[in-house]
Design a protein around this motif. Structure first.
Motif: not given
Length: 810
Positions: A489, A492-493, A499, A527-529, A545, A547
């Motif tokens: 990861i 992230s938002d 996280l 949301e994660l990347t 991405s 979600r």
């Protein structure tokens, strides 16, 4: 011996061909030339090859230098000298050739190159002349006239030029002399000359010693014996029509093919004129290939002729009459080359694996082509049959380089089968093919690719921590570490610190795990990347991405916003005009639910009403309206208990209490609200304490009365006694809960036994913000005390015309 001689002649021809070819190609490629005598000892220095090729001695090991004549030479990696590696016998290598040279190629790698080296072999006088026959027998007629010549068998000398055979001699005698003659092919043979007439009656046998001497320093010699028998007169010797016969013959002619016919005549008659033919001093290899008819002189083939082995045959033929006279002639047979040898393709060097990012023009193989034929039959061209990203580039002297001619992509094609065809220019042309498999090596030129452009994951709240919630997957077409993908990861938002407490991902499988139970009411989505990275060098990566949508569950009960409770936790009141008509909006219950969707769909229900049918409640709106007009017998103070339920499964609920007072003005409603406290001031507090004291005294009095009644009813009503048995005030005994309900015009009490060890008095007074006059508090006739027990809770409810007290013994 004849076989060795044949091999020597063959090698002579091959070396001569290479030498001539090297002279022709000198202008094409650089050649290094050395000259050494034959029979040098092993390890002898020929020359400094590294210096002549302008190569550094230090880089020789890295260049992987190789030579094609490893049987004769090697290269010292320490000094760069070309050294003798085996016996160098000029006669074995070149035979009777006047010029002898060893020509070979030296190949270097990193970068790949080829050099041509010629080592001239100088002859030394290491071979003495020798005769094939141990002795020579002659029969000479006594009638032979002086001056008659008798050719003798020639001696053989493997050396050449000045070291070759020079002269023949015989021991001194009275009848014969010897001269040295040279044949058309350059060889020398002895010729015996009769000096004076022979007399058989005086001497019928002569014995001479024939000596052959070469021109070496010191000279070497060989001898044989000449035995001469004197016979009776046969005064005419045979005579050939030609001294030398020449003929051309195609190679590979069938056995039994006629080559030519020699012819000799004799002027004598009878038995002295009968001529027979025979090979003279013919090597064994030659006699196996040709047959001479002794009666006719016809020569026919007896085997397969091969131009590549021997291109010229010289045959000596003797014609002998019925007597003792002989004649000699030579037959030169020239073999004409045919295109009977297909080209040969040999890989001198080949790269086992080719990186897919190799540049155009990179050399991956060095190829040598060879055709044993000569002339046009030996000229060869090479080409590649398939459509492949490779091509052949011609270099000097039948060498080709296989180079890259197009972009390589291992993921598109991992290997190529390349067929190289070599074709000569003969008529008809011959060709041969060689196939090679070229393997393309992998490089990290492909980044991982996720199977989806983006991911959306739905997770219900209150999930178990550590559960798998999703899996991402990416593929990489590269091989080995270049195609091994790990996941992480990268963004992230969520807060970076938080996280790791929410989610984690397996680096090997790409499985996403929840690290905690999610709460839809706190976090509805995040949301994660995610990044997929291979293990190449340098590593390549790709991001995607993901979600996460946290789904709602019915885990929150409705919360009533209105009517709100007072500062002390008691319910507030609403006034209703006495003349309110049916449908009049009295108030509205307002509630919210932290859940969403169907779980937050609220409905309102009446659980309890002082006067059923007086009010109506909106199922979805929570609006309280009058259902009918207030009657004369209806109490002015009404109480509604409203339940608020959500739409979840199972549903959750909350309750709200509505205190409604029918009055046309606030002053009219105040007498019914006397139990509500006044604003804090010294006078009001003093009156409050007086009321409390009076209430306590009343409670003690009531308890005494109740206790007396209980003792009387003990035997008749055991169930009732369970509420008033002795030990009511004990901390270890059961607690008593008493509820005084005021829904009727007169008060009544309810008691419920419960267990508790706490002693606590709580007084709940419901009153408006502006308290009633002091005389209302003093004149309250309904102030009751539920019990004098220490564990009691007392609540005063003024929602009806008469005060009702609720008491719970805790």
């Amino acid at each position: 011996m004849l076989r060795s001689f044949r091999k020597a002649e063959t090698m002579k021809t091959q070396v001569l061909f290479l030498f001539v070819l090297s002279l022709l190609c000198g202008a094409i490629s650089q050649q290094i030339q050395y000259s050494i005598p034959e029979e040098l000892a092993k390890g002898s220095r020929v020359g400094n090859l590294a210096k002549d090729l302008r190569l550094s001695v230090k880089e020789l090991p890295a260049r992987k230098l190789r030579i094609s004549a490893e049987d004769f030479f090697n290269v010292s990696t320490e000094s760069g000298d070309l050294l003798v590696n085996g016996r160098i016998d000029r006669e074995k290598i070149c035979g009777r050739k006047s010029e002898c040279a060893l020509e070979f190629e030296m190949v270097t790698e990193n970068p790949m190159n080829i050099f041509h080296v010629i080592v001239a072999i100088q002859d030394i006088n290491d071979n003495a002349p020798w005769f094939i026959a141990k002795g020579i027998d002659l029969e000479i007629c006594e009638s032979a006239l002086p001056g008659v010549k008798f050719p003798l068998d020639s001696a053989q000398d493997a050396d050449v030029k000045s070291n070759s055979l020079k002269i023949y001699t015989i021991n001194p005698n009275d009848y014969f002399s010897l001269s040295t003659k040279e044949s058309p092919d350059g060889s020398k043979y002895p010729e015996l000359l009769l000096e004076k007439p022979l007399d058989r009656e005086q001497q019928n046998y002569h014995h001479l010693t024939l000596t052959a001497v070469d021109g070496g320093d010191p000279p070497l010699s060989g001898t044989t014996q000449i035995r001469i028998q004197v016979t009776d007169a046969n005064d005419n010797a045979p005579v050939f029509s030609q001294d030398t016969y020449r003929v051309s013959l195609q190679e590979n002619v069938s056995r039994g093919t006629s080559v030519l016919q020699v012819m000799a005549t004799d002027q004598d008659e009878g038995i002295n004129a009968e001529i027979t033919y025979a090979f003279l001093n013919a090597p064994t290899s030659t006699s196996l290939l040709f047959i001479l008819n002794p009666n006719t002189g016809e020569i026919t083939t007896n085997g397969t002729l091969d131009f590549e082995e021997t291109s010229i045959y010289t045959l000596g033929i003797e014609a002998k009459d019925g007597g003792v006279h002989t004649a000699h002639c030579n037959v030169h047979i020239e073999i004409v080359d045919e295109n009977d040898n297909a080209p040969e393709v040999t890989f001198v060097s080949l790269s086992s694996q080719i990186p897919e990012d190799s540049d155009l023009g990179t050399v991956i193989a060095l190829i040598k082509v060879r055709d044993q034929d000569s002339g046009q039959n030996g000229l060869v061209t090479c080409y590649i049959q398939e459509e492949v990203p490779f091509k052949l580039e011609s270099t000097s002297k039948n060498y080709y380089k296989l180079v890259i001619d197009g972009a390589l992509d291992r993921e598109h094609r991992a290997e190529y089968n390349v067929t190289i065809t070599a074709t000569d220019k003969g008529k008809p042309p011959l060709s041969s093919s060689t196939s090679v498999t070229l393997h393309i090596g992998d490089v990290n030129d492909n980044a991982p690719v996720f199977h989806q452009a983006s991911y959306v994951v739905h997770v219900a709240e209150n999930n178990p921590p550590g559960a798998s919630i999703a899996q991402v997957s990416a593929s990489d077409p590269d091989l080995g570490p270049n195609g091994h993908v790990s996941y992480s990861i990268v963004a992230s938002d969520l807060e970076p610190r938080a996280l790791s407490s929410y989610v984690s991902v397996s680096a090997q499988s790409g499985v996403l795990f929840a690290q905690r139970a999610f709460d839809h009411e706190q976090l509805r989505a995040f949301e994660l990347t995610l990044q997929a990275r291979d293990h190449g060098s340098p590593a390549l990566s790709a991001n995607v991405s993901l979600r996460v949508l946290v789904g709602d569950r019915n885990d929150n009960a409705p919360r009533v916003l209105y009517p709100a409770l007072g500062p002390d936790g008691s319910a507030l009141f609403d006034t209703v005009p006495r003349a309110a008509q049916p449908g009049y909006l009295v108030t509205k219950v307002v509630a919210v639910d932290a859940d969403s969707g169907h779980n937050a769909w609220l409905s309102y229900h009446v659980l309890q009403a002082s006067e059923p049918g007086l009010f109506s409640l909106g199922l979805r709106t929570g609006e309280v309206r009058t259902a009918r007009a207030l009657g004369d017998r209806d109490a002015a103070r009404q109480r509604l208990l409203v339940a608020v339920r959500d739409g979840g499964q199972p549903p959750l609920s909350a309750t709200a209490t509505l205190l409604l007072v029918f009055a046309d003005s606030l002053q009219e409603a105040l007498p019914d609200l006397s139990d509500r406290p006044e604003p804090s001031d010294p006078q009001a507090e003093l009156q409050f304490y007086l009321v409390v004291a009076l209430a306590l005294m009343s409670v003690l009095f009531l308890l005494a009365v109740i206790l007396m009644i209980a003792l009387r009813l003990r035997r008749s009503f055991p169930a009732v006694w369970s509420c008033f048995k002795p030990g009511l005030g004990s901390k270890s005994g059961p607690r008593v809960s008493c509820n005084y309900e005021g829904t009727l015009p007169y008060s009544y009490n309810l008691c419920v036994a419960s267990h508790s060890a706490n002693t606590k008095f709580n007084f709940h007074n419901v009153a408006p913000e502006t308290g009633p006059p002091k005389d209302l508090l003093d004149e309250d006739p309904s102030m009751d005390v539920c019990a004098s027990n220490e564990d009691s809770q007392i609540a005063y409810d003024s929602s009806f015309p008469y005060h009702v007290s609720f008491c719970r013994l805790t």
